[in-house]
Design a protein around this motif. Structure first.
Motif, PDB file in Angstrom:
ATOM      1  N   GLY A  50      -5.614 -10.949 -86.613  1.00 28.25           N
ATOM      2  CA  GLY A  50      -6.802 -10.377 -85.989  1.00 28.25           C
ATOM      3  C   GLY A  50      -6.470  -9.803 -84.630  1.00 28.25           C
ATOM      4  N   ILE A  51      -7.496  -9.519 -83.873  1.00 28.17           N
ATOM      5  CA  ILE A  51      -7.336  -8.965 -82.532  1.00 28.17           C
ATOM      6  C   ILE A  51      -7.582 -10.087 -81.532  1.00 28.17           C
ATOM      7  CG2 ILE A  51      -8.134  -7.226 -80.900  1.00 28.17           C
ATOM      8  CD1 ILE A  51      -9.114  -5.596 -83.337  1.00 28.17           C
ATOM      9  N   TYR A  52      -6.609 -10.299 -80.650  1.00 27.03           N
ATOM     10  CA  TYR A  52      -6.660 -11.401 -79.699  1.00 27.03           C
ATOM     11  C   TYR A  52      -6.414 -10.906 -78.276  1.00 27.03           C
ATOM     12  CZ  TYR A  52      -6.425 -14.740 -83.549  1.00 27.03           C
ATOM     13  OH  TYR A  52      -6.694 -15.469 -84.673  1.00 27.03           O
ATOM     14  N   ALA A  53      -7.016 -11.602 -77.322  1.00 25.07           N
ATOM     15  CA  ALA A  53      -6.687 -11.433 -75.913  1.00 25.07           C
ATOM     16  C   ALA A  53      -5.706 -12.559 -75.579  1.00 25.07           C
ATOM     17  CB  ALA A  53      -7.935 -11.542 -75.048  1.00 25.07           C
ATOM     18  N   PHE A  54      -4.618 -12.204 -74.919  1.00 23.88           N
ATOM     19  CA  PHE A  54      -3.604 -13.200 -74.590  1.00 23.88           C
ATOM     20  C   PHE A  54      -2.786 -12.737 -73.397  1.00 23.88           C
ATOM     21  CE2 PHE A  54      -1.858 -10.225 -77.614  1.00 23.88           C
ATOM     22  CZ  PHE A  54      -0.558  -9.990 -77.198  1.00 23.88           C
ATOM     23  N   VAL A  55      -2.044 -13.660 -72.823  1.00 26.90           N
ATOM     24  CA  VAL A  55      -1.133 -13.350 -71.725  1.00 26.90           C
ATOM     25  C   VAL A  55       0.279 -13.623 -72.218  1.00 26.90           C
ATOM     26  CG1 VAL A  55      -0.438 -13.913 -69.360  1.00 26.90           C
ATOM     27  CG2 VAL A  55      -2.871 -13.952 -69.986  1.00 26.90           C
ATOM     28  N   PHE A  56       1.141 -12.626 -72.028  1.00 25.81           N
ATOM     29  CA  PHE A  56       2.548 -12.759 -72.412  1.00 25.81           C
ATOM     30  C   PHE A  56       3.385 -12.068 -71.347  1.00 25.81           C
ATOM     31  CE2 PHE A  56       6.301 -11.071 -74.784  1.00 25.81           C
ATOM     32  CZ  PHE A  56       6.905 -12.290 -75.019  1.00 25.81           C
ATOM     33  N   GLU A  57       4.371 -12.779 -70.848  1.00 28.98           N
ATOM     34  CA  GLU A  57       5.257 -12.284 -69.793  1.00 28.98           C
ATOM     35  C   GLU A  57       4.459 -11.804 -68.581  1.00 28.98           C
ATOM     36  OE1 GLU A  57       7.753  -9.407 -71.843  1.00 28.98           O
ATOM     37  OE2 GLU A  57       9.182 -11.000 -72.344  1.00 28.98           O
ATOM     38  N   GLY A  58       3.413 -12.548 -68.241  1.00 28.01           N
ATOM     39  CA  GLY A  58       2.615 -12.252 -67.059  1.00 28.01           C
ATOM     40  C   GLY A  58       1.654 -11.092 -67.206  1.00 28.01           C
ATOM     41  N   LYS A  59       1.525 -10.539 -68.406  1.00 30.35           N
ATOM     42  CA  LYS A  59       0.637  -9.401 -68.627  1.00 30.35           C
ATOM     43  C   LYS A  59      -0.468  -9.777 -69.610  1.00 30.35           C
ATOM     44  CE  LYS A  59       4.344  -6.103 -67.950  1.00 30.35           C
ATOM     45  NZ  LYS A  59       5.244  -5.174 -68.616  1.00 30.35           N
ATOM     46  N   ALA A  60      -1.702  -9.484 -69.225  1.00 25.04           N
ATOM     47  CA  ALA A  60      -2.829  -9.703 -70.131  1.00 25.04           C
ATOM     48  C   ALA A  60      -2.890  -8.552 -71.120  1.00 25.04           C
ATOM     49  CB  ALA A  60      -4.132  -9.796 -69.342  1.00 25.04           C
ATOM     50  N   ARG A  61      -3.116  -8.882 -72.375  1.00 24.54           N
ATOM     51  CA  ARG A  61      -3.146  -7.873 -73.430  1.00 24.54           C
ATOM     52  C   ARG A  61      -4.272  -8.169 -74.413  1.00 24.54           C
ATOM     53  NH1 ARG A  61       3.066  -7.384 -75.562  1.00 24.54           N
ATOM     54  NH2 ARG A  61       4.121  -7.319 -73.561  1.00 24.54           N
ATOM     55  N   ILE A  62      -4.764  -7.108 -75.046  1.00 22.91           N
ATOM     56  CA  ILE A  62      -5.634  -7.238 -76.213  1.00 22.91           C
ATOM     57  C   ILE A  62      -4.955  -6.431 -77.306  1.00 22.91           C
ATOM     58  CG2 ILE A  62      -7.881  -6.773 -77.237  1.00 22.91           C
ATOM     59  CD1 ILE A  62      -9.120  -7.061 -74.484  1.00 22.91           C
ATOM     60  N   LYS A  63      -4.482  -7.130 -78.339  1.00 21.23           N
ATOM     61  CA  LYS A  63      -3.687  -6.484 -79.393  1.00 21.23           C
ATOM     62  C   LYS A  63      -4.032  -7.080 -80.749  1.00 21.23           C
ATOM     63  CE  LYS A  63      -0.784  -4.300 -76.541  1.00 21.23           C
ATOM     64  NZ  LYS A  63      -0.612  -2.880 -76.455  1.00 21.23           N
ATOM     65  N   ARG A  64      -3.708  -6.323 -81.787  1.00 18.93           N
ATOM     66  CA  ARG A  64      -3.777  -6.842 -83.152  1.00 18.93           C
ATOM     67  C   ARG A  64      -2.538  -7.710 -83.368  1.00 18.93           C
ATOM     68  NH1 ARG A  64      -7.582  -4.150 -86.026  1.00 18.93           N
ATOM     69  NH2 ARG A  64      -8.310  -2.235 -85.042  1.00 18.93           N
ATOM     70  N   LEU A  65      -2.733  -8.902 -83.898  1.00 12.57           N
ATOM     71  CA  LEU A  65      -1.621  -9.813 -84.158  1.00 12.57           C
ATOM     72  C   LEU A  65      -1.561 -10.138 -85.645  1.00 12.57           C
ATOM     73  CD1 LEU A  65      -2.005 -12.292 -81.160  1.00 12.57           C
ATOM     74  CD2 LEU A  65      -0.578 -10.239 -81.307  1.00 12.57           C
ATOM     75  N   GLN A  66      -0.356 -10.112 -86.158  1.00 10.18           N
ATOM     76  CA  GLN A  66      -0.139 -10.444 -87.568  1.00 10.18           C
ATOM     77  C   GLN A  66       0.973 -11.474 -87.644  1.00 10.18           C
ATOM     78  OE1 GLN A  66       1.144  -7.119 -89.928  1.00 10.18           O
ATOM     79  NE2 GLN A  66       0.978  -8.241 -91.834  1.00 10.18           N
ATOM     80  N   TYR A  67       0.665 -12.603 -88.268  1.00 10.37           N
ATOM     81  CA  TYR A  67       1.656 -13.671 -88.425  1.00 10.37           C
ATOM     82  C   TYR A  67       2.686 -13.254 -89.460  1.00 10.37           C
ATOM     83  CZ  TYR A  67       3.739 -18.190 -89.316  1.00 10.37           C
ATOM     84  OH  TYR A  67       4.628 -19.205 -89.477  1.00 10.37           O
TER      85      TYR A  67
END
Length: 77
Positions: A15-32
């Motif tokens: 789905g589409i998630y808001a998350f922080v990775f490497e100090g950057k906030a992102r809203i992206k589609r994530l697929q396991y």
């Protein structure tokens, strides 16, 4: 404008998630993917799809899952 549910503080489903990775906030589609990997897909064609390996996935701080996207019109006052 996006409406998020903080109920999902980890990846439950694709789905589409808001998350922080490497100090950057992102809203992206994530697929396991198998092997505890994650495909990070952007709707913006400027950004390429990323594949995160297990050690990178473990560094993600999930904020929530996107449940609604609302159009917003910008205008000068």
């Amino acid at each position: 404008m996006c409406l998020l549910t903080p109920q999902y503080k980890s990846l439950k489903n694709d789905g589409i998630y808001a998350f922080v990775f490497e100090g950057k906030a992102r809203i992206k589609r994530l697929q396991y993917l198998s092997g505890y990997r994650l495909k990070v897909i952007s709707d913006n064609p400027t950004y390429e799809t990323e594949i995160l390996e297990k050690d990178q996935v473990e560094q993600i701080h999930f904020i929530g899952q996107l449940i609604k996207k609302m159009p917003m019109e910008m205008f000068d006052l």
